[in-house]
Enzyme design. Structure first.
Site, mmCIF file in Angstrom:
data_model
loop_
_atom_site.group_PDB
_atom_site.id
_atom_site.type_symbol
_atom_site.label_atom_id
_atom_site.label_comp_id
_atom_site.label_asym_id
_atom_site.label_seq_id
_atom_site.Cartn_x
_atom_site.Cartn_y
_atom_site.Cartn_z
ATOM 1 N N LYS A 107 18.059 -93.196 20.169
ATOM 2 C CA LYS A 107 17.233 -93.091 19.242
ATOM 3 C C LYS A 107 17.459 -93.089 17.691
ATOM 4 C CE LYS A 107 16.621 -88.188 19.344
ATOM 5 N NZ LYS A 107 16.066 -87.246 20.109
ATOM 6 N N ARG A 149 6.008 -80.038 23.461
ATOM 7 C CA ARG A 149 5.674 -81.249 22.414
ATOM 8 C C ARG A 149 5.117 -82.433 23.154
ATOM 9 N NH1 ARG A 149 11.402 -83.884 19.862
ATOM 10 N NH2 ARG A 149 11.309 -84.287 22.389
ATOM 11 N N TYR A 178 21.505 -83.647 -14.756
ATOM 12 C CA TYR A 178 19.965 -83.122 -15.028
ATOM 13 C C TYR A 178 20.393 -81.274 -14.653
ATOM 14 C CZ TYR A 178 18.482 -87.556 -14.540
ATOM 15 O OH TYR A 178 18.012 -89.391 -14.091
HETATM 16 C C1 LIG Z 1 16.121 -86.062 20.934
HETATM 17 C C2 LIG Z 1 16.413 -86.047 22.566
HETATM 18 C C3 LIG Z 1 17.153 -85.873 23.283
HETATM 19 C C4 LIG Z 1 18.698 -86.553 23.223
HETATM 20 O O1 LIG Z 1 19.310 -84.960 22.126
HETATM 21 P P1 LIG Z 1 20.719 -84.250 21.344
HETATM 22 O O2 LIG Z 1 20.158 -83.087 20.920
HETATM 23 O O3 LIG Z 1 20.770 -85.342 19.926
HETATM 24 O O4 LIG Z 1 21.292 -84.238 22.660
HETATM 25 C C5 LIG Z 1 17.143 -85.763 24.698
HETATM 26 N N1 LIG Z 1 15.818 -86.052 25.113
HETATM 27 C C6 LIG Z 1 15.022 -86.199 24.452
HETATM 28 C C7 LIG Z 1 13.168 -86.054 25.475
HETATM 29 C C8 LIG Z 1 15.207 -86.254 23.173
HETATM 30 O O5 LIG Z 1 13.967 -86.060 22.205
#
Ligand SMILES: *Cc1c(COP(=O)(O)O)cnc(C)c1O
Length: 396
Positions: A35, A133, A264
């Site tokens: 993702k 969630r 800045y």
């Molecule tokens: C992002 C996510 C993962 C992977 O998480 P990591 O800590 O990067 O391994 C796995 N399952 C779900 C549902 C996620 O949202």
């Protein structure tokens, strides 16, 4: 040289990380979660590299990403982890993409889409075992299972997976971990008693994959670990290799007298006659503005150097002291750490965030290049532009 920053992605590291994760989890399968454009590493190239290392599944968030993987020719199992209404369900079914459902209404929507697609949808039911969630909480779970079984009876869906997600797997020993494990086992048992025959039950993200064998079930879902990162305190173990190196070249170097105010708000003054360098990237390109005055977090000519003063929109000033440097010199922001450069984990620790947030900032505006030819173990340099179209052609 225009000083153009770049994010160099080591595809061989991704392949090796996937292979190491495979060995680490024994009999369980590995779903590489790609993702967020594989945490900024490029979804399609990272996916291919992970598959070459032995991952057998891919996880994405949006259905459109799953479809993009199919359109790039990836034929491994792909699961979309967001169960979202009004997404392109029928198209996803047509592309043999696995989908998540955590509500009765979504099961019904997906079942209707299966009618349109003319083939059953592959469904993974999401249990909320304590993340708060997505997914169905315990009291809504029986109704979700019933809806899925009803759609299965009509031949519109196949419940191929049951999954949940940890809230605190990166806080080893947190009491919610055992509670979530127990709740997940109960959810699986209830679904199986109702007649579901899932191919895969899955729960473990990166920290659970690294620390919690009882969470493996049939499949683990690491994302960060695939690109060499972890959210555990102290970061990833040394058998995982960070795959991203961000660098840029100094566009100007000048000597200035002691007491020269820099950038800045004049948050930095040189302590002696010294050199300042200018890098052509700032918070627009991914350096967090909180990195203002961050000591010794850049690396050039074998030595750590500091961010001097406020990080600007498109620039940052580098305090070089007496260290020799000239325009055109490469500055490494972070990398695997082999040569003494900081890691994304070190940046995260200094800034009070996660390495994931650091690497995902350096995307889009910083062009990506790739090294490594997945599957061959070679180190031929392969240049690909910033789009993740996955055309990792062999170099000449
Ligand atoms: C992002 C996510 C993962 C992977 O998480 P990591 O800590 O990067 O391994 C796995 N399952 C779900 C549902 C996620 O949202």
């Amino acid at each position: 040289m225009d000083g153009q920053p770049e994010a160099l992605i080591d595809l061989d590291a991704i392949t090796a990380n996937a292979a190491a994760l495979r060995r680490h989890v024994g009999a369980a399968q590995v779903m590489a979660v790609v993702k967020s454009d594989a945490y900024g590493h490029g979804m399609v190239p990272a996916a291919r590299a992970a598959l070459a290392g032995g991952a057998t599944w891919l996880g994405v968030v949006q259905l459109d990403d799953a479809i993009a993987l199919r359109q790039a020719g990836v034929d491994a199992r792909v699961l979309s982890l967001h169960g979202s209404p009004d997404a392109s369900h029928a198209e996803a079914i047509g592309h043999d993409v696995d989908m998540t459902a955590g509500t009765v209404s979504l099961v019904q929507q997906i079942a209707a889409a299966a009618t349109v697609a003319g083939r059953p949808a592959r469904l993974h039911l999401e249990a909320d075992t304590g993340m708060g969630r997505g997914g169905a909480i315990a009291r809504d779970w029986p109704a979700l299972v019933d809806a899925a079984r009803a759609a299965e009876a009509e031949g519109l869906v196949r419940v191929v997976g049951i999954w949940s997600h940890f809230a605190c797997a990166d806080i080893p020993g947190h009491p919610s971990i055992e509670q979530q494990l127990a709740a997940f086992r109960a959810a699986v048992e209830l679904a199986e008693r109702a007649g579901c025959q899932p191919e895969v039950r899955h729960l473990a993200n990166t920290p659970a994959t690294l620390t919690l064998p009882e969470s493996y079930f049939d499949l683990v879902r690491p994302g960060g670990a695939v690109v060499g990162l972890s959210t555990l305190p102290g970061g990833a173990p040394d058998w995982l290799r960070p795959a991203m190196t961000v660098s840029a070249r100094l566009i100007q170097v000048k000597r200035v007298p002691a007491g020269t105010p820099v950038s800045y708000a004049h948050r930095h003054f040189t302590s002696g006659e010294s050199a300042l360098g200018v890098l052509p990237l700032g918070y627009n390109e991914g350096i967090p503005r909180h990195a203002t005055n961050l000591a010794d977090m850049l690396f050039t000519r074998g030595r750590r150097v500091a961010i001097a003063g406020t990080v600007c929109l498109n620039h940052v000033v580098v305090g070089l002291g007496d260290h020799p440097a000239e325009a055109g010199d490469e500055i490494i922001l972070f990398g695997p750490g082999d040569n003494g450069e900081p890691t994304a984990q070190e940046w995260a620790d200094r800034l009070g965030t996660l390495s994931y947030e650091i690497v995902t900032r350096f995307t889009g505006k910083v062009p990506r290049t790739y090294s490594g030819v997945t599957g061959t173990g070679g180190d031929v340099e392969v240049a690909v532009d910033g789009r993740s179209d996955g055309q990792v052609a062999a170099a000449h």
